[in-house]
Design a protein around this motif. Structure first.
Motif, PDB file in Angstrom:
ATOM      1  N   ARG A 165     -34.366  11.436 -17.374  1.00  8.21           N
ATOM      2  CA  ARG A 165     -34.551  12.678 -16.919  1.00  8.21           C
ATOM      3  C   ARG A 165     -34.235  12.983 -15.262  1.00  8.21           C
ATOM      4  O   ARG A 165     -33.744  14.083 -14.983  1.00  8.21           O
ATOM      5  CB  ARG A 165     -36.024  13.180 -17.163  1.00  8.21           C
ATOM      6  CG  ARG A 165     -36.483  14.753 -16.893  1.00  8.21           C
ATOM      7  CD  ARG A 165     -35.490  15.714 -17.379  1.00  8.21           C
ATOM      8  NE  ARG A 165     -36.200  16.932 -16.926  1.00  8.21           N
ATOM      9  CZ  ARG A 165     -36.789  17.716 -17.733  1.00  8.21           C
ATOM     10  NH1 ARG A 165     -37.276  17.209 -18.851  1.00  8.21           N
ATOM     11  NH2 ARG A 165     -36.950  18.848 -17.249  1.00  8.21           N
ATOM     12  N   ARG A 166     -34.546  11.945 -14.477  1.00  6.40           N
ATOM     13  CA  ARG A 166     -34.467  12.300 -13.216  1.00  6.40           C
ATOM     14  C   ARG A 166     -32.949  12.201 -12.764  1.00  6.40           C
ATOM     15  O   ARG A 166     -32.536  12.913 -11.930  1.00  6.40           O
ATOM     16  CB  ARG A 166     -35.147  10.931 -12.416  1.00  6.40           C
ATOM     17  CG  ARG A 166     -35.004  11.052 -10.843  1.00  6.40           C
ATOM     18  CD  ARG A 166     -35.544   9.894 -10.239  1.00  6.40           C
ATOM     19  NE  ARG A 166     -37.067   9.741 -10.248  1.00  6.40           N
ATOM     20  CZ  ARG A 166     -37.932   8.860 -10.022  1.00  6.40           C
ATOM     21  NH1 ARG A 166     -37.301   8.056  -9.151  1.00  6.40           N
ATOM     22  NH2 ARG A 166     -39.319   9.096 -10.496  1.00  6.40           N
ATOM     23  N   ARG A 167     -32.044  11.442 -13.334  1.00  8.96           N
ATOM     24  CA  ARG A 167     -30.695  11.280 -13.256  1.00  8.96           C
ATOM     25  C   ARG A 167     -30.136  12.851 -13.509  1.00  8.96           C
ATOM     26  O   ARG A 167     -29.226  13.415 -12.955  1.00  8.96           O
ATOM     27  CB  ARG A 167     -29.974  10.333 -13.847  1.00  8.96           C
ATOM     28  CG  ARG A 167     -28.536  10.204 -13.268  1.00  8.96           C
ATOM     29  CD  ARG A 167     -28.551   9.779 -11.859  1.00  8.96           C
ATOM     30  NE  ARG A 167     -27.203   9.819 -11.126  1.00  8.96           N
ATOM     31  CZ  ARG A 167     -26.591  11.052 -10.710  1.00  8.96           C
ATOM     32  NH1 ARG A 167     -27.109  12.183 -10.682  1.00  8.96           N
ATOM     33  NH2 ARG A 167     -25.361  10.831 -10.096  1.00  8.96           N
ATOM     34  N   ALA A 168     -30.524  13.259 -14.797  1.00  7.72           N
ATOM     35  CA  ALA A 168     -30.095  14.462 -15.330  1.00  7.72           C
ATOM     36  C   ALA A 168     -30.513  15.669 -14.463  1.00  7.72           C
ATOM     37  O   ALA A 168     -29.654  16.558 -14.010  1.00  7.72           O
ATOM     38  CB  ALA A 168     -30.552  14.804 -16.665  1.00  7.72           C
ATOM     39  N   ASP A 169     -31.609  15.600 -13.836  1.00 10.17           N
ATOM     40  CA  ASP A 169     -32.228  16.765 -12.801  1.00 10.17           C
ATOM     41  C   ASP A 169     -31.149  16.507 -11.732  1.00 10.17           C
ATOM     42  O   ASP A 169     -30.886  17.750 -10.998  1.00 10.17           O
ATOM     43  CB  ASP A 169     -33.742  16.377 -12.465  1.00 10.17           C
ATOM     44  CG  ASP A 169     -34.623  17.022 -13.415  1.00 10.17           C
ATOM     45  OD1 ASP A 169     -34.081  17.904 -14.425  1.00 10.17           O
ATOM     46  OD2 ASP A 169     -35.652  16.649 -13.341  1.00 10.17           O
ATOM     47  N   ARG A 170     -30.939  15.588 -11.303  1.00 10.87           N
ATOM     48  CA  ARG A 170     -30.148  15.381 -10.058  1.00 10.87           C
ATOM     49  C   ARG A 170     -28.660  15.873 -10.142  1.00 10.87           C
ATOM     50  O   ARG A 170     -27.994  16.456  -9.558  1.00 10.87           O
ATOM     51  CB  ARG A 170     -29.921  13.996  -9.467  1.00 10.87           C
ATOM     52  CG  ARG A 170     -29.234  13.815  -8.222  1.00 10.87           C
ATOM     53  CD  ARG A 170     -29.412  12.483  -7.571  1.00 10.87           C
ATOM     54  NE  ARG A 170     -28.463  12.184  -6.562  1.00 10.87           N
ATOM     55  CZ  ARG A 170     -28.805  12.639  -5.233  1.00 10.87           C
ATOM     56  NH1 ARG A 170     -30.164  13.099  -5.222  1.00 10.87           N
ATOM     57  NH2 ARG A 170     -28.350  12.426  -4.177  1.00 10.87           N
ATOM     58  N   TRP A 171     -28.227  15.364 -11.316  1.00  5.79           N
ATOM     59  CA  TRP A 171     -26.967  16.215 -11.690  1.00  5.79           C
ATOM     60  C   TRP A 171     -26.946  17.343 -11.528  1.00  5.79           C
ATOM     61  O   TRP A 171     -25.852  18.374 -11.288  1.00  5.79           O
ATOM     62  CB  TRP A 171     -26.421  15.339 -13.100  1.00  5.79           C
ATOM     63  CG  TRP A 171     -25.072  15.965 -13.521  1.00  5.79           C
ATOM     64  CD1 TRP A 171     -23.788  15.060 -13.264  1.00  5.79           C
ATOM     65  CD2 TRP A 171     -24.832  17.212 -14.207  1.00  5.79           C
ATOM     66  NE1 TRP A 171     -22.901  16.088 -14.144  1.00  5.79           N
ATOM     67  CE2 TRP A 171     -23.424  17.096 -14.590  1.00  5.79           C
ATOM     68  CE3 TRP A 171     -25.537  17.958 -14.802  1.00  5.79           C
ATOM     69  CZ2 TRP A 171     -22.729  18.118 -15.273  1.00  5.79           C
ATOM     70  CZ3 TRP A 171     -24.846  18.986 -15.540  1.00  5.79           C
ATOM     71  CH2 TRP A 171     -23.591  18.812 -15.902  1.00  5.79           C
ATOM     72  N   LEU A 172     -27.572  18.206 -12.366  1.00  2.76           N
ATOM     73  CA  LEU A 172     -27.804  19.524 -12.322  1.00  2.76           C
ATOM     74  C   LEU A 172     -28.134  20.225 -11.016  1.00  2.76           C
ATOM     75  O   LEU A 172     -27.354  21.222 -10.636  1.00  2.76           O
ATOM     76  CB  LEU A 172     -29.034  20.069 -13.471  1.00  2.76           C
ATOM     77  CG  LEU A 172     -29.214  21.472 -13.690  1.00  2.76           C
ATOM     78  CD1 LEU A 172     -27.773  22.148 -14.146  1.00  2.76           C
ATOM     79  CD2 LEU A 172     -30.326  21.885 -14.652  1.00  2.76           C
ATOM     80  N   SER A 173     -28.977  19.624 -10.019  1.00  2.00           N
ATOM     81  CA  SER A 173     -29.025  20.106  -9.071  1.00  2.00           C
ATOM     82  C   SER A 173     -27.756  20.021  -8.288  1.00  2.00           C
ATOM     83  O   SER A 173     -27.244  21.078  -7.465  1.00  2.00           O
ATOM     84  CB  SER A 173     -30.002  19.194  -8.114  1.00  2.00           C
ATOM     85  OG  SER A 173     -31.179  19.621  -8.507  1.00  2.00           O
ATOM     86  N   GLU A 174     -26.856  18.850  -8.357  1.00  2.34           N
ATOM     87  CA  GLU A 174     -25.591  18.779  -7.656  1.00  2.34           C
ATOM     88  C   GLU A 174     -24.898  19.848  -8.351  1.00  2.34           C
ATOM     89  O   GLU A 174     -23.685  20.343  -7.557  1.00  2.34           O
ATOM     90  CB  GLU A 174     -25.063  17.340  -8.052  1.00  2.34           C
ATOM     91  CG  GLU A 174     -25.814  16.369  -7.088  1.00  2.34           C
ATOM     92  CD  GLU A 174     -25.573  14.751  -7.541  1.00  2.34           C
ATOM     93  OE1 GLU A 174     -24.851  14.627  -8.437  1.00  2.34           O
ATOM     94  OE2 GLU A 174     -26.067  13.782  -7.050  1.00  2.34           O
ATOM     95  N   PHE A 175     -24.888  20.043  -9.571  1.00  2.00           N
ATOM     96  CA  PHE A 175     -23.786  21.119 -10.197  1.00  2.00           C
ATOM     97  C   PHE A 175     -23.882  22.289  -9.480  1.00  2.00           C
ATOM     98  O   PHE A 175     -23.098  23.097  -9.237  1.00  2.00           O
ATOM     99  CB  PHE A 175     -24.185  21.163 -11.603  1.00  2.00           C
ATOM    100  CG  PHE A 175     -23.266  22.147 -12.395  1.00  2.00           C
ATOM    101  CD1 PHE A 175     -22.040  22.260 -12.673  1.00  2.00           C
ATOM    102  CD2 PHE A 175     -23.935  23.330 -12.683  1.00  2.00           C
ATOM    103  CE1 PHE A 175     -21.264  23.192 -13.228  1.00  2.00           C
ATOM    104  CE2 PHE A 175     -23.266  24.581 -13.301  1.00  2.00           C
ATOM    105  CZ  PHE A 175     -22.115  24.521 -13.545  1.00  2.00           C
TER     106      PHE A 175
END
Length: 406
Positions: A165-175
């Protein structure tokens, strides 16, 4: 009974275009998911970065495509685009400089119609991006299941399932940060329309126009407030960053950026990721007060950055995308490990051996990919039924990402 029903034919054709758009991007998404296992992406940080960058580009490209198709659809009801603009075929940079001659009203070429009123629903870019991209219980009639929204949710759930979840949140923030950096003009939506239109009145001579949101950056360490001229914060940041990378003698042409390279370059100039690296929102609607006359729209000067990955994947076939992943694997030095485990000869040698190896790479990718989409009755057969309403993954994913992605 329906064979001679022309109305049903028309409705079917209209719906089929939407299904086809979603099917095409969904196939490419499934291809990317197959790459993860085929190449052991999680075992190589460099290759993982390219894979995540590809997903960023895939989603940005689909968003651009959906915005352009919505513009063409709105133009059929209320003609507003110039004939030259229509021929551009979605190759539009979402900024004032590139869109200022895209529209025509009463025979006069003009800029987009920017929203500046006192009762704007969205004043900050973060709130607008939430409504445009994220999934919640709020109704979005007619556009809640647009391909770009569906594939973004699928991408988030895929990354969460594979990397947590943490990496997915970061990816979405970067997107969402990349949307800010590359889209200085955004569609202004409502619950009933992806691109809202102004009121139409024949008696008052009012013609309906597409409504747009001009996004500007207002950090006090970079921008002098209140605005006295056209904002140029992003123009200066990008110019300085490019000059540092290419050197003082670089030409005036815009460079192509890698996504992580662009984020890092902007971070070095003081532009951080909202919700991940800074708490306050400095991206707001571009407008300034002109007294009793209301507000005057403002927009960022210049052109937004171009992403290298989006250029690489534009208009590419599945075979060509396979070849691109082969190239990434080769560059990251994983030819022996991730491909060799599939029984494919390493292609570091030149000439005939390299050519044979490339063919085997592509064949291996395609075989794994076709098995992947053909399992459980075949995912491709779901395109017209379930694809528009994605479900949460089995990893415990909830529908709304955490607050860190605001």
């Amino acid at each position: 009974m329906l064979v001679g029903n022309l109305l049903m034919h028309k409705q079917y054709k209209r719906r089929w275009r939407a299904v086809k758009d979603l099917r095409d991007v969904y196939i490419r998404f499934n291809q990317a998911e197959a790459w993860y296992d085929l190449y052991g992406v999680d075992q190589n940080p460099g290759l993982l970065g390219k894979w995540l960058e590809y997903l960023h580009a895939l989603n940005l490209e689909q968003f651009d495509s959906d915005v352009w198709k919505a513009m063409l659809k709105a133009n059929k009801r209320r003609p507003e685009l110039t004939p030259e603009g229509i021929q551009r075929n979605s190759q539009v940079a979402f900024c004032h400089q590139d869109m200022k001659e895209l529209f025509v009203v009463d025979g006069m070429v003009c800029s987009p119609h920017f929203v500046t009123g006192n009762k704007m629903r969205f004043e900050k870019v973060g709130d607008l991006l939430k409504f445009l991209f994220l999934w919640d219980e709020e109704k979005r009639l007619g556009w809640g299941d647009k391909p770009y929204r569906t594939i973004l949710r699928k991408s988030f759930e895929l990354i969460e399932r594979r990397l947590g979840r943490r990496r997915a949140d970061r990816w979405l923030s970067e997107f969402l940060h990349l949307v800010r950096l590359t889209h200085w003009i955004l569609p202004y939506p409502s619950n009933a329309a992806f691109i809202t239109a102004t009121k139409t009145s024949n008696g008052q001579g009012l013609k309906g126009r597409m409504m747009w949101f001009s996004a500007v950056y207002t950090h006090p360490s970079i921008v002098e407030l209140p605005f006295k001229s056209v904002p140029s914060a992003l123009y200066k940041v990008l110019w300085n960053a490019q000059r540092q990378i290419l050197g003082s003698g670089s030409s005036g042409e815009r460079m192509l950026w890698g996504t992580s390279q662009l984020i890092s370059a902007c971070r070095a100039q003081g532009i951080l990721i909202h919700g991940l690296e800074e708490e306050r929102e400095y991206w707001v609607v571009g407008k300034r007060s002109v007294g009793l006359k209301g507000f005057q729209p403002l927009w960022e000067k210049g052109l937004p950055p171009k992403l290298k990955m989006m250029k690489k994947i534009r208009d590419k076939s599945l075979d060509e995308l396979d070849e691109l992943m082969v190239e990434f694997t080769r560059i990251q030095g994983e030819g022996d490990e991730s491909i060799g485990n599939q029984g494919v000869t390493n292609n570091n040698n030149e000439g005939e051996v390299g050519e044979r190896s490339d063919v085997r790479h592509r064949r291996s990718i395609r075989e794994v990919f076709m098995r992947h989409i053909g399992s459980n009755g075949g995912r491709s057969s779901q395109s017209s039924e379930n694809i528009g309403t994605p479900t949460a993954s089995g990893s415990g994913s909830v529908f709304m990402p955490s607050e860190s992605v605001d």
